[in-house]
Design an enzyme around this catalytic site. Sequence first.
Site, PDB file in Angstrom:
ATOM      1  N   ALA A  96      51.794 -65.057  43.585  1.00 18.55           N
ATOM      2  CA  ALA A  96      52.995 -65.731  43.386  1.00 18.55           C
ATOM      3  C   ALA A  96      52.962 -67.035  43.043  1.00 18.55           C
ATOM      4  O   ALA A  96      52.644 -67.792  43.793  1.00 18.55           O
ATOM      5  CB  ALA A  96      54.080 -65.399  44.708  1.00 18.55           C
ATOM      6  N   HIS A 214      58.646 -61.823  39.674  1.00 18.92           N
ATOM      7  CA  HIS A 214      58.712 -61.338  41.088  1.00 18.92           C
ATOM      8  C   HIS A 214      59.952 -61.286  41.667  1.00 18.92           C
ATOM      9  O   HIS A 214      60.594 -61.984  41.954  1.00 18.92           O
ATOM     10  CB  HIS A 214      57.759 -62.365  42.193  1.00 18.92           C
ATOM     11  CG  HIS A 214      57.586 -61.944  43.305  1.00 18.92           C
ATOM     12  ND1 HIS A 214      58.199 -61.011  44.182  1.00 18.92           N
ATOM     13  CD2 HIS A 214      56.548 -62.318  44.391  1.00 18.92           C
ATOM     14  CE1 HIS A 214      57.735 -60.917  45.353  1.00 18.92           C
ATOM     15  NE2 HIS A 214      56.784 -61.683  45.536  1.00 18.92           N
ATOM     16  N   GLY A 215      60.591 -60.224  41.635  1.00 15.42           N
ATOM     17  CA  GLY A 215      61.710 -59.613  42.079  1.00 15.42           C
ATOM     18  C   GLY A 215      61.780 -58.745  43.459  1.00 15.42           C
ATOM     19  O   GLY A 215      62.410 -57.720  43.302  1.00 15.42           O
ATOM     20  N   ALA A 216      60.864 -59.233  44.252  1.00 13.21           N
ATOM     21  CA  ALA A 216      60.695 -58.368  45.575  1.00 13.21           C
ATOM     22  C   ALA A 216      60.705 -59.148  46.642  1.00 13.21           C
ATOM     23  O   ALA A 216      60.536 -60.049  46.751  1.00 13.21           O
ATOM     24  CB  ALA A 216      59.479 -57.509  45.320  1.00 13.21           C
ATOM     25  N   TYR A 219      62.698 -62.490  48.333  1.00 11.41           N
ATOM     26  CA  TYR A 219      62.979 -63.849  47.665  1.00 11.41           C
ATOM     27  C   TYR A 219      64.128 -63.844  46.805  1.00 11.41           C
ATOM     28  O   TYR A 219      65.070 -63.189  46.736  1.00 11.41           O
ATOM     29  CB  TYR A 219      61.599 -64.266  47.149  1.00 11.41           C
ATOM     30  CG  TYR A 219      60.354 -64.085  47.999  1.00 11.41           C
ATOM     31  CD1 TYR A 219      60.438 -65.116  48.881  1.00 11.41           C
ATOM     32  CD2 TYR A 219      59.626 -62.974  48.105  1.00 11.41           C
ATOM     33  CE1 TYR A 219      59.515 -65.053  50.181  1.00 11.41           C
ATOM     34  CE2 TYR A 219      58.226 -63.096  48.931  1.00 11.41           C
ATOM     35  CZ  TYR A 219      58.498 -64.087  49.914  1.00 11.41           C
ATOM     36  OH  TYR A 219      57.303 -63.884  50.874  1.00 11.41           O
ATOM     37  N   ARG A 358      45.129 -55.318  49.880  1.00 12.46           N
ATOM     38  CA  ARG A 358      44.359 -55.761  50.787  1.00 12.46           C
ATOM     39  C   ARG A 358      42.957 -55.060  50.453  1.00 12.46           C
ATOM     40  O   ARG A 358      41.902 -55.604  50.640  1.00 12.46           O
ATOM     41  CB  ARG A 358      44.806 -55.306  52.190  1.00 12.46           C
ATOM     42  CG  ARG A 358      46.065 -56.167  52.770  1.00 12.46           C
ATOM     43  CD  ARG A 358      46.971 -55.529  53.510  1.00 12.46           C
ATOM     44  NE  ARG A 358      47.607 -54.298  52.929  1.00 12.46           N
ATOM     45  CZ  ARG A 358      48.619 -53.804  53.924  1.00 12.46           C
ATOM     46  NH1 ARG A 358      49.246 -54.113  54.649  1.00 12.46           N
ATOM     47  NH2 ARG A 358      49.283 -52.588  53.356  1.00 12.46           N
TER      48      ARG A 358
END
Length: 400
Positions: A96, A214-216, A219, A358
């Site tokens: 991000a 980033h719409g998750a 935030y 991960r």
Amino acid sequence: MSPRSSRASTRLRARDSRVDRSPRAATHAFCFSARCAHGPTTAGCAIVRYLCARSSWPISGRASRTPHSYGNVPQPHATLYYAQRSTPGGLLITEATGVSDTAQGYSDTPGIWTAEHVEAWRPIVDAVHAKGALIFCQIWHVGRVSTFEFQPSGAAPMSSTDRRIGPQMTFDGHIEHFSPPRRLKVEEIPAIVDDFRKATRNAIDAGFDGVEIHGANGYLIVQFLKDSSNDRTNEYGGSLENRCRFALEVVDTVVKEVGGHRVGVRLSPFTDLLECHDSDPHSLALHMATKLNDHGVLYPHMIEPRMAIVDGRRVVPKRLLSYREAFKGTFIANGGYDREEGGKVVTEGYTDLVAFGRLFLANPDLPKRFEVGAELNKYDRMTFYTSDPVVGYTDYPFLG
């Protein structure tokens, strides 16, 4: 071309993992394709080529997230990190990356709002392209997930609301505290939207192939989207349509700047993080997936609800299918997949792509390991959020 085939010019196969709250979490995406642009492949093909909907690019995917950008400036060791995870035909999605000096909430996370940032990103992007891969810059604003110390002149963080986030427990047992936010005035919102536009232009100038909005994960965009964090009574709050207005304005301005074929959108309708939850996540997800069609974006990248454990294995709850069907392009599912479950959901037509997080942090050669069925390195969660330029970042071993 049919709606189903318009998801990609070839059949897609992929996978992904990651659902960490912090931007500092390791997040990498890696996609498989059932058909290569040059002919059929297997489910375990390490080098994936497909033509994404509305795009002539052959791409597949990975991504990253770790705090190694001292002073918000990407550092040279990030070049090695991204290059390690690049393969021909691959798509990487970055960590991000802040759209402005008000977008910050964590130490050592990168920015893309200054000329210095643009210049620092260029060698990283060049290293990825030299390996034959593509790279999108994930752009964000943290909103109220911040403190006075991170804000210009010690100002209050901005948000959809003036409600403060309570203390949050981190993965390693520490408690994080956030400063009281201030509610954005309606007349201030266009400037924030324009910050996303300018960051997008900077990303393209730095050589990125596109951006992911980033719409998750709690935030700023999510703070407007979800009814637990959006208590506004004007045109940016209340009804579902009003709560989605800010997000879609950001999408609209970014698409107009660089074209929908260069834009993805990350969404987390079912994720309850940082006191952002919604009373009707299904309607929210369906509305956003449907509306994104109007803007011609390349893909939505949506996070699964929590996976169930059945007979000791992770099993996808499969609650994203209706949104995949609503969006008429390529759909990426995300969250806790392994090799077997990722391949299964694509084969069954549940999603076009799945991203890995991960696992890719800990396995820079993850495509090769999946191809040959090799054992995977174990990730070290305690190094996910450190700023060391080597340990837990570029020192995970490759196959011999």
